[in-house]
Design a protein around this motif. Structure first.
Motif, PDB file in Angstrom:
ATOM      1  N   THR A  80      16.392 -14.828  -4.911  1.00 43.11           N
ATOM      2  CA  THR A  80      16.302 -13.443  -4.450  1.00 43.11           C
ATOM      3  C   THR A  80      17.612 -12.706  -4.699  1.00 43.11           C
ATOM      4  OG1 THR A  80      14.727 -14.118  -2.741  1.00 43.11           O
ATOM      5  CG2 THR A  80      15.777 -11.978  -2.462  1.00 43.11           C
ATOM      6  N   GLU A 109       2.432 -13.880  -1.839  1.00 40.15           N
ATOM      7  CA  GLU A 109       3.180 -13.510  -0.633  1.00 40.15           C
ATOM      8  C   GLU A 109       3.948 -14.709  -0.095  1.00 40.15           C
ATOM      9  OE1 GLU A 109       0.642 -11.782   2.284  1.00 40.15           O
ATOM     10  OE2 GLU A 109       0.002 -10.154   0.957  1.00 40.15           O
ATOM     11  N   GLN A 110       5.100 -14.459   0.465  1.00 47.23           N
ATOM     12  CA  GLN A 110       5.975 -15.460   1.086  1.00 47.23           C
ATOM     13  C   GLN A 110       6.567 -16.462   0.100  1.00 47.23           C
ATOM     14  OE1 GLN A 110       6.687 -15.259   4.455  1.00 47.23           O
ATOM     15  NE2 GLN A 110       5.473 -13.392   4.419  1.00 47.23           N
ATOM     16  N   THR A 170      10.451 -16.633   0.302  1.00 45.86           N
ATOM     17  CA  THR A 170      11.023 -16.834   1.633  1.00 45.86           C
ATOM     18  C   THR A 170      12.150 -17.853   1.631  1.00 45.86           C
ATOM     19  OG1 THR A 170       8.937 -16.230   2.662  1.00 45.86           O
ATOM     20  CG2 THR A 170      10.487 -17.462   4.009  1.00 45.86           C
ATOM     21  N   GLN A 211       8.221  -6.584  -1.603  1.00 49.51           N
ATOM     22  CA  GLN A 211       8.149  -5.695  -2.761  1.00 49.51           C
ATOM     23  C   GLN A 211       8.528  -6.431  -4.043  1.00 49.51           C
ATOM     24  OE1 GLN A 211       6.728  -2.789  -2.442  1.00 49.51           O
ATOM     25  NE2 GLN A 211       6.567  -3.252  -0.262  1.00 49.51           N
ATOM     26  N   LEU A 220      14.896   0.357   7.751  1.00 49.43           N
ATOM     27  CA  LEU A 220      14.860  -0.982   7.177  1.00 49.43           C
ATOM     28  C   LEU A 220      13.730  -1.055   6.158  1.00 49.43           C
ATOM     29  CD1 LEU A 220      15.264  -3.146  10.387  1.00 49.43           C
ATOM     30  CD2 LEU A 220      16.988  -2.602   8.703  1.00 49.43           C
ATOM     31  N   GLN A 271      11.935  -3.795   3.724  1.00 50.87           N
ATOM     32  CA  GLN A 271      11.838  -5.209   3.401  1.00 50.87           C
ATOM     33  C   GLN A 271      11.665  -5.350   1.890  1.00 50.87           C
ATOM     34  OE1 GLN A 271       8.800  -7.008   5.764  1.00 50.87           O
ATOM     35  NE2 GLN A 271       9.997  -6.857   7.635  1.00 50.87           N
ATOM     36  N   LYS A 274      11.820  -8.370   0.005  1.00 50.72           N
ATOM     37  CA  LYS A 274      11.139  -9.558  -0.522  1.00 50.72           C
ATOM     38  C   LYS A 274       9.658  -9.315  -0.807  1.00 50.72           C
ATOM     39  CE  LYS A 274      14.251 -13.143   0.969  1.00 50.72           C
ATOM     40  NZ  LYS A 274      14.458 -14.371   1.703  1.00 50.72           N
TER      41      LYS A 274
END
Length: 100
Positions: free
Chosen positions: A45, A35-36, A39, A26, A20, A22, A24
């Protein structure tokens, strides 16, 4: 069930693994976003991934390039604007190719 079907193939000497990654975090680092920040931006996205994977759009066309002290919402809106401009350009190109 997938596991039962896999076991029924009797591949005892084979190795099966799942990795897996992630995306988002990156994407946020690549685009210069905090960051976030992606989300709750599901559509953004998806659009970003589509532009990167399907259309091979370079990241510098979509990256936030404003002042570092800009608020998170402002940075996300700037990236949304870049994405919209590129998508509009792709849509216009498709329309012109279909009309020819």
């Amino acid at each position: 069930c997938f596991a039962e079907a896999f076991r029924s193939m009797k591949l005892a000497s084979s190795v099966f693994g799942v990795c897996l990654i992630q995306l988002k975090p990156q994407l946020e680092a690549l685009l210069g976003l905090p960051e976030q920040s992606l989300t709750k931006e599901i559509r953004l996205t998806q659009d970003l991934l589509s532009l990167f994977i399907e259309y091979q759009i370079p990241s510098d066309l979509l990256t936030f390039d404003g002042a570092e002290d800009t608020e998170c919402a402002g940075k996300v809106e700037a990236v949304k604007g870049h994405v919209k401009n590129v998508k509009d350009m792709i849509g216009d190109t498709k329309k012109s190719e279909l009309s020819e």
